[in-house]
Each structure stands twice: as structure tokens, then as C-alpha cells.
Design an enzyme around this catalytic site. Structure first.
Site, PDB file in Angstrom:
ATOM      1  N   PHE A 168      -2.456   1.101  22.701  1.00  0.00           N
ATOM      2  CA  PHE A 168      -0.943   0.626  21.868  1.00  0.00           C
ATOM      3  C   PHE A 168       0.039   1.103  22.451  1.00  0.00           C
ATOM      4  O   PHE A 168       0.008   2.215  23.239  1.00  0.00           O
ATOM      5  CB  PHE A 168      -1.414   0.729  20.465  1.00  0.00           C
ATOM      6  N   GLY A 169       1.127   0.877  21.993  1.00  0.00           N
ATOM      7  CA  GLY A 169       2.428   1.678  21.953  1.00  0.00           C
ATOM      8  C   GLY A 169       2.694   1.772  23.437  1.00  0.00           C
ATOM      9  O   GLY A 169       2.566   0.985  24.336  1.00  0.00           O
ATOM     10  N   ASP A 199       2.502  13.106  13.701  1.00  0.00           N
ATOM     11  CA  ASP A 199       3.596  12.230  14.198  1.00  0.00           C
ATOM     12  C   ASP A 199       3.650  12.564  15.627  1.00  0.00           C
ATOM     13  O   ASP A 199       3.357  13.609  16.181  1.00  0.00           O
ATOM     14  CB  ASP A 199       4.877  12.891  13.522  1.00  0.00           C
TER      15      ASP A 199
HETATM   16  P1  IMP Z   1       4.589   7.461  15.164  1.00  0.00           P
HETATM   17  O1  IMP Z   1       3.846   8.880  15.350  1.00  0.00           O
HETATM   18  O2  IMP Z   1       3.604   6.448  14.430  1.00  0.00           O
HETATM   19  O3  IMP Z   1       5.851   7.502  14.464  1.00  0.00           O
HETATM   20  O4  IMP Z   1       4.352   6.816  16.807  1.00  0.00           O
HETATM   21  C1  IMP Z   1       5.631   6.938  17.569  1.00  0.00           C
HETATM   22  C2  IMP Z   1       5.489   6.197  18.541  1.00  0.00           C
HETATM   23  O5  IMP Z   1       4.726   6.737  19.643  1.00  0.00           O
HETATM   24  C3  IMP Z   1       5.156   4.837  18.302  1.00  0.00           C
HETATM   25  O6  IMP Z   1       5.959   3.824  19.034  1.00  0.00           O
HETATM   26  C4  IMP Z   1       3.769   4.594  18.897  1.00  0.00           C
HETATM   27  O7  IMP Z   1       3.304   3.341  19.190  1.00  0.00           O
HETATM   28  C5  IMP Z   1       3.938   5.721  19.945  1.00  0.00           C
HETATM   29  N1  IMP Z   1       2.865   6.141  20.177  1.00  0.00           N
HETATM   30  C6  IMP Z   1       1.771   7.018  19.232  1.00  0.00           C
HETATM   31  N2  IMP Z   1       0.677   7.644  19.853  1.00  0.00           N
HETATM   32  C7  IMP Z   1       0.937   6.851  21.070  1.00  0.00           C
HETATM   33  C8  IMP Z   1      -0.238   6.957  22.047  1.00  0.00           C
HETATM   34  O8  IMP Z   1      -1.431   7.437  21.993  1.00  0.00           O
HETATM   35  N3  IMP Z   1      -0.178   5.914  23.135  1.00  0.00           N
HETATM   36  C9  IMP Z   1       0.854   5.251  23.077  1.00  0.00           C
HETATM   37  N4  IMP Z   1       1.855   5.249  22.452  1.00  0.00           N
HETATM   38  C10 IMP Z   1       1.591   6.001  21.148  1.00  0.00           C
END
Ligand code: IMP
Length: 203
Positions: free
Chosen positions: A159-160, A80
Site C-alpha cells: 500500500f501507500g 506514525d
Molecule cells: P500514516 O502513518 O498512516 O500517517 O501514514 C503516512 C503515509 O505513509 C501514508 O501515506 C501511508 O500510505 C504511507 N505508508 C505508511 N507505511 C507505509 C508502508 O509500509 N509502505 C508504503 N507507504 C507507507
């Protein structure tokens, strides 16, 4: 079923990565040694969204891994991640995925940029917590990378929130840097490397 077992023909060990995010699978597979193969949720017939009901990365990471281990019986790991911005008191943090109310990265980044308008302290960090369940035992590994929130979105890789995060020691955002560079230095890489060290010591 589903132990971190060795395939005698290929000498390959397999672990389930409890994520539906193909970007994370790609990034983590690239970091693991060649003899550790990861398979995704759909490979084990899991098509439902994993629960994330807690208010810390540690608890959500654990919840996802426990869900897969309990329901499907596999040794597995989950992670997470949160973006923690100093000027916003650590937000979005555990709400990173749906900060603007949806999972849409554009809306999420726009919300951050709007809140950060005119802010001098742009320091932030990505933090990741991996949870590994191996033989019924639970292990957690943390990784983080510090940096700055950019004034605007820049770049198309990743991404993200990658287009608005400039890791310390660089001028470019994660989305402008070569993907391989991000894979080497990211929060996820650091946590993953700790998990790999541990897995290797168990073989
Ligand atoms: P989760 O861990 O999948 O809940 O991700 C949490 C949030 O962080 C999501 O919006 C992802 O797109 C963002 N996120 C997770 N890892 C990265 C990364 O390496 N770069 C940019 N955003 C990230």
C-alpha cells in the site's frame, strides 16, 4: 477497563492498535506472537479520525495513542510513519500521508516521482515511531528501513508508497516483493519487534 490483561481461558492478551488502516493491522498482527491479539478502533466504538496535529512522527504517534487512551481508557499502541527522501531534505516526512494535498497514494507517488526526475541521489528511508501506552506509562519504539526511490511505479502488493520504494539489498520495490518479505524487513517490523520484546519482558 482495557488493561493488557490475560484471558484466563485462552491465555490471550489484547491490545488496541490505534489505526484505521487495515493494511497496518494485518502487517502488525502477522508480526506479533500468537498470544498477543490486537483489536482495531472500530472494535472499541471509535469511528472518528484520530488527531495528527504535530510536525514530528514522534509527537503525532504519541497524540494518537493518548487520544485513544484518554477517551476510551484502553491500553493501546499507535504508529506514525514517514518517507524521508534525502534529495528532498527529508520530505515528505511528517506530510507523507497527504503530500500532494490529499490522501490519494497515486497523487502522492506522482508528486515524488516528478520532484525526483533527473535526481541522482535517490536515497530515502521509511521511518516509523510506535507509541505504547501500558498501565498509563508511555513507551516509544523506532524502526527504519533504508532504500532508493524508483524511477517509476512498479508492483501491486502492499500500500501507500510501496510501488516506488526499493529497500537496500533488493532490486525489487516493496510492491513487487512478496508481502511476507516486506513484513520481515520493514520499518514497521523493526519497531514492532522492539515493542514485542518489551511486552514479552513485562509478562
Ligand atoms: P500514516 O502513518 O498512516 O500517517 O501514514 C503516512 C503515509 O505513509 C501514508 O501515506 C501511508 O500510505 C504511507 N505508508 C505508511 N507505511 C507505509 C508502508 O509500509 N509502505 C508504503 N507507504 C507507507
Amino acid at each position: 477497563m482495557g488493561a493488557f490483561t490475560t484471558d484466563v481461558q485462552t491465555d490471550m492478551r489484547t491490545l488496541v492498535f490505534a489505526t484505521a488502516n487495515p493494511n497496518k493491522v494485518k502487517e502488525v498482527q502477522a508480526l506479533l506472537p500468537a498470544d498477543i491479539r490486537i483489536i482495531g478502533l472500530t472494535d472499541i466504538g471509535c469511528f472518528e479520525e484520530l488527531p495528527e496535529t504535530h510536525d514530528t512522527l514522534e509527537a503525532n504517534s504519541l497524540e494518537k495513542a493518548e487520544y485513544v487512551h484518554t477517551k476510551y481508557g484502553y491500553d493501546c499502541f499507535s504508529e506514525d510513519t514517514g518517507l524521508e527522501i534525502t534529495a528532498l531534505g527529508g520530505e515528505p516526512g511528517v506530510d507523507t500521508a497527504h503530500y500532494a494535498g490529499t490522501r490519494d497514494p497515486q497523487s502522492n507517488m506522482q508528486k515524488v516521482l516528478q520532484l525526483m526526475k533527473g535526481e541522482n541521489d535517490r536515497s530515502a528511508q521509511f521511518r516509523t515511531v510506535f507509541t505504547l501506552i501500558l498501565g498509563g506509562e508511555i513507551f516509544q519504539f523506532e524502526g527504519f528501513v533504508t532504500g532508493q526511490i524508483a524511477e517509476n511505479q512498479r508492483g501491486t502488493h502492499g500500500f501507500g508508497y510501496d510501488p516506488i520504494f526499493i529497500p537496500d539489498g533488493h532490486q525489487l520495490t516493496f510492491a513487487e516483493l512478496d508481502t511476507k518479505v516486506k513484513y520481515q524487513m520493514s520499518h514497521r517490523a523493526k519497531a514492532c519487534n522492539l515493542m514485542t520484546e518489551f511486552l514479552t519482558s513485562q509478562l
